[in-house]
Enzyme design. Sequence first.
Site, PDB file in Angstrom:
ATOM      1  N   GLY A  56      15.316   4.367   6.502  1.00  5.63           N
ATOM      2  CA  GLY A  56      14.887   5.592   7.179  1.00  5.63           C
ATOM      3  C   GLY A  56      16.068   6.503   7.384  1.00  5.63           C
ATOM      4  O   GLY A  56      17.217   6.054   7.341  1.00  5.63           O
ATOM      5  N   CYS A  83      18.380  -1.564   4.883  1.00  4.79           N
ATOM      6  CA  CYS A  83      19.132  -0.361   5.257  1.00  4.79           C
ATOM      7  C   CYS A  83      18.938  -0.021   6.737  1.00  4.79           C
ATOM      8  O   CYS A  83      19.421  -0.743   7.597  1.00  4.79           O
ATOM      9  CB  CYS A  83      18.769   0.795   4.324  1.00  4.79           C
ATOM     10  SG  CYS A  83      19.968   2.127   4.408  1.00  4.79           S
ATOM     11  N   TYR A  84      18.185   1.017   7.053  1.00  6.76           N
ATOM     12  CA  TYR A  84      17.946   1.307   8.469  1.00  6.76           C
ATOM     13  C   TYR A  84      17.364   0.076   9.172  1.00  6.76           C
ATOM     14  O   TYR A  84      17.709  -0.228  10.327  1.00  6.76           O
ATOM     15  CB  TYR A  84      16.983   2.494   8.607  1.00  6.76           C
ATOM     16  CG  TYR A  84      16.716   2.901  10.042  1.00  6.76           C
ATOM     17  CD1 TYR A  84      17.589   3.739  10.719  1.00  6.76           C
ATOM     18  CD2 TYR A  84      15.595   2.415  10.730  1.00  6.76           C
ATOM     19  CE1 TYR A  84      17.362   4.094  12.051  1.00  6.76           C
ATOM     20  CE2 TYR A  84      15.360   2.761  12.051  1.00  6.76           C
ATOM     21  CZ  TYR A  84      16.250   3.606  12.703  1.00  6.76           C
ATOM     22  OH  TYR A  84      16.025   3.947  14.009  1.00  6.76           O
ATOM     23  N   HIS A 170      19.530  -1.221  -1.171  1.00  3.56           N
ATOM     24  CA  HIS A 170      18.094  -1.045  -1.444  1.00  3.56           C
ATOM     25  C   HIS A 170      17.631  -1.923  -2.602  1.00  3.56           C
ATOM     26  O   HIS A 170      17.770  -1.530  -3.766  1.00  3.56           O
ATOM     27  CB  HIS A 170      17.812   0.424  -1.766  1.00  3.56           C
ATOM     28  CG  HIS A 170      17.921   1.304  -0.572  1.00  3.56           C
ATOM     29  ND1 HIS A 170      16.881   1.493   0.309  1.00  3.56           N
ATOM     30  CD2 HIS A 170      18.970   2.000  -0.078  1.00  3.56           C
ATOM     31  CE1 HIS A 170      17.270   2.281   1.286  1.00  3.56           C
ATOM     32  NE2 HIS A 170      18.536   2.614   1.086  1.00  3.56           N
ATOM     33  N   GLU A 172      14.720  -2.429  -3.574  1.00  2.00           N
ATOM     34  CA  GLU A 172      13.498  -1.917  -4.203  1.00  2.00           C
ATOM     35  C   GLU A 172      13.771  -0.944  -5.343  1.00  2.00           C
ATOM     36  O   GLU A 172      12.896  -0.674  -6.152  1.00  2.00           O
ATOM     37  CB  GLU A 172      12.589  -1.264  -3.141  1.00  2.00           C
ATOM     38  CG  GLU A 172      13.104   0.027  -2.517  1.00  2.00           C
ATOM     39  CD  GLU A 172      14.107  -0.173  -1.373  1.00  2.00           C
ATOM     40  OE1 GLU A 172      14.718  -1.258  -1.291  1.00  2.00           O
ATOM     41  OE2 GLU A 172      14.289   0.771  -0.584  1.00  2.00           O
ATOM     42  N   SER A 225     -16.451  12.540 -10.218  1.00  7.79           N
ATOM     43  CA  SER A 225     -15.851  13.680 -10.904  1.00  7.79           C
ATOM     44  C   SER A 225     -15.628  13.393 -12.382  1.00  7.79           C
ATOM     45  O   SER A 225     -15.317  14.283 -13.153  1.00  7.79           O
ATOM     46  CB  SER A 225     -14.491  13.987 -10.268  1.00  7.79           C
ATOM     47  OG  SER A 225     -13.582  12.943 -10.592  1.00  7.79           O
ATOM     48  N   GLY A 226     -15.768  12.109 -12.752  1.00  3.13           N
ATOM     49  CA  GLY A 226     -15.418  11.739 -14.121  1.00  3.13           C
ATOM     50  C   GLY A 226     -13.980  11.255 -14.199  1.00  3.13           C
ATOM     51  O   GLY A 226     -13.542  10.768 -15.231  1.00  3.13           O
ATOM     52  N   GLY A 227     -13.229  11.399 -13.121  1.00  3.40           N
ATOM     53  CA  GLY A 227     -11.839  10.929 -13.077  1.00  3.40           C
ATOM     54  C   GLY A 227     -11.768   9.428 -12.831  1.00  3.40           C
ATOM     55  O   GLY A 227     -12.782   8.777 -12.568  1.00  3.40           O
ATOM     56  N   VAL A 228     -10.551   8.893 -12.907  1.00  2.00           N
ATOM     57  CA  VAL A 228     -10.372   7.446 -12.801  1.00  2.00           C
ATOM     58  C   VAL A 228     -10.794   6.939 -11.416  1.00  2.00           C
ATOM     59  O   VAL A 228     -11.555   5.974 -11.306  1.00  2.00           O
ATOM     60  CB  VAL A 228      -8.881   7.064 -13.040  1.00  2.00           C
ATOM     61  CG1 VAL A 228      -8.714   5.553 -12.998  1.00  2.00           C
ATOM     62  CG2 VAL A 228      -8.379   7.631 -14.349  1.00  2.00           C
ATOM     63  N   ASP A 229     -10.305   7.598 -10.374  1.00  3.31           N
ATOM     64  CA  ASP A 229     -10.506   7.041  -9.029  1.00  3.31           C
ATOM     65  C   ASP A 229     -11.986   6.992  -8.642  1.00  3.31           C
ATOM     66  O   ASP A 229     -12.480   5.966  -8.190  1.00  3.31           O
ATOM     67  CB  ASP A 229      -9.727   7.854  -7.982  1.00  3.31           C
ATOM     68  CG  ASP A 229      -8.242   7.919  -8.300  1.00  3.31           C
ATOM     69  OD1 ASP A 229      -7.781   7.099  -9.119  1.00  3.31           O
ATOM     70  OD2 ASP A 229      -7.551   8.788  -7.745  1.00  3.31           O
ATOM     71  N   SER A 230     -12.689   8.129  -8.825  1.00  4.19           N
ATOM     72  CA  SER A 230     -14.090   8.098  -8.390  1.00  4.19           C
ATOM     73  C   SER A 230     -14.914   7.181  -9.285  1.00  4.19           C
ATOM     74  O   SER A 230     -15.851   6.530  -8.822  1.00  4.19           O
ATOM     75  CB  SER A 230     -14.685   9.510  -8.310  1.00  4.19           C
ATOM     76  OG  SER A 230     -14.727  10.127  -9.566  1.00  4.19           O
ATOM     77  N   LYS A 373      -2.155   3.832  -7.922  1.00  6.98           N
ATOM     78  CA  LYS A 373      -2.854   4.288  -9.122  1.00  6.98           C
ATOM     79  C   LYS A 373      -2.900   3.218 -10.222  1.00  6.98           C
ATOM     80  O   LYS A 373      -3.949   2.996 -10.835  1.00  6.98           O
ATOM     81  CB  LYS A 373      -2.141   5.538  -9.658  1.00  6.98           C
ATOM     82  CG  LYS A 373      -2.900   6.259 -10.737  1.00  6.98           C
ATOM     83  CD  LYS A 373      -3.971   7.097 -10.116  1.00  6.98           C
ATOM     84  CE  LYS A 373      -4.829   7.788 -11.132  1.00  6.98           C
ATOM     85  NZ  LYS A 373      -5.722   8.759 -10.458  1.00  6.98           N
TER      86      LYS A 373
END
Length: 517
Positions: A56, A83-84, A170, A172, A225-230, A373
């Site tokens: 942070g 770190c923090y 870090h 990560e 919507s035709g998108g991946v998520d929906s 995602k």
Amino acid sequence: MNHPQLILIVDFGAQYTQLIARRVREAHVYCEVIPFTSTLEDIASKHPVGIILSGGPASVLDEDAPRVDPGIYALGVPVLGICYGMQLTAHLLGGTVRRASQREYGPVPVRFDTSCPLFAELPEESVCWMSHTYHVTTSPEGFISTARSENCAFCAMADEKRRLYAVQFHPEVTHTQYGRQLLTNFLTRICGCTGDWTMSAFIDLSVQAIRKKVGEKDHVLLGLSGGVDSSVAAALIARAIGSRLTCVYVDHGFMRKDETEMVREVFTGLFPVHLVIADARERFLEKLKGVRDPEEKRKRIGAEFVACFADEARRLENVRFLAQGTIYPDVIESGSVKGSAVIKSHHNVGGLPDDVAARFTGGLVEPLRMLFKDEVRSLGEALGLPQELVWRQPFPGPGLAIRIMGEVTAEKLEVVRASDAILREEIAAAGLARSVSQYFTVLTDTLSVGVMGDERTRENVLALRAVTTDDFMTVDWARLPWEVLSRISERIVNEVPHVNRIVYDITTKPPATVEWE
Ligand code: XMP
């Protein structure tokens, strides 16, 4: 199926917190990010098998520095401060933290005590990524230094008895050579995680949770919507409650070639739901008549979208739940973790009218809320959605309408749609579909002179855009092979009427954006 082993990541506002979460999930361990304001009771009640304290920007020496309840160290659960998170651990448990004589930033060689389980299987020395101004100068009681660099005696510290660990660098970020190994050591050797967090486990859990929430009789509405998520959200909910899921797909006419057909096939065939396709193409074109300004286009499309969706929703009965394909980055960004209200401005559906919102007395169903995602794509694959859908490139809500500079008309839509289809075919044929992040054509609103046979022509200039990026915040233009560009250009001028010139957009973002409008 049992609940998965949970790692909690306490967020102190670091830019890297999401990255920690991703790394944990990549090790097939389930984790959640929680704000530092969470109470000890909140934390204990989730029964984590391990806790990670993030980095942070603050200094632990400041009066109002973010803290956690020190009771966290007495839960009997392993803790890793990063770190923090390390400085805070030292500060809260009685060590000292001082401002370093100079800020340490970048790659630094660090020597490890490899008898510490956190550093098992690491070489004695490797390069770690540092980014800090403060450091620990004496460790709290019970802790010993487990790693050091030339400038810092406490690059890491540990109290093995209490299973408390901390690192100043870090792990990560990929610049830390053995970062992944270190995190995996924490998860498996120290927290005892078995790494069995898989998509099929997630599907089982979610199906149970959706059934429990929605009950035996009620219906759920989802805007597709035709998108991946929906689409992935729809498929998952369909698994749980079948045709008690109604999907409303508003066809605004700005979709790419064959997309509406694919939605119809998938959600009547593979995942049969109650599918409503609202043909609103005329309605949208009418709203955009004479409109040239990009933001005005977006506004009108967004408003019309909500209006169409609301009209359809009013016609449905028994629908008490609203489902959405919200994913984890949306949750984190929209402030439920960070406490800052950054709502994505270009996201497409604003609030629903009150009378429609009031119908959803059961509340929201958001089965992807905890997924990144790439996990949503793996879930789509595990559910058996078609590859084209799962690997669909990002597509803006206002669709092709913002790829036509100036006024949108049915004829211009045909030009972008047909040229976009050729571009997509050629990129796929060249095997580039997964390596290029986004690609499309833009009708530039400029006419150029050309020659065809003996005739001079005056037709449209069409631009090709293809970009590579990890996050869409910064992008590079894709170095498409000349032969591929050449084939695309040839095909478009031959096959698409009213185009006589093709240009390739070679700007990065910034200063340009991905879309032209
Ligand atoms: P820009 O053009 O802002 O695009 O560099 C970054 C990413 O966002 C997409 N984009 C949109 N997505 N509604 C959306 O849902 C919009 O109005 C919109 N504008 C841009 C763009 O396609 C790219 O992936």
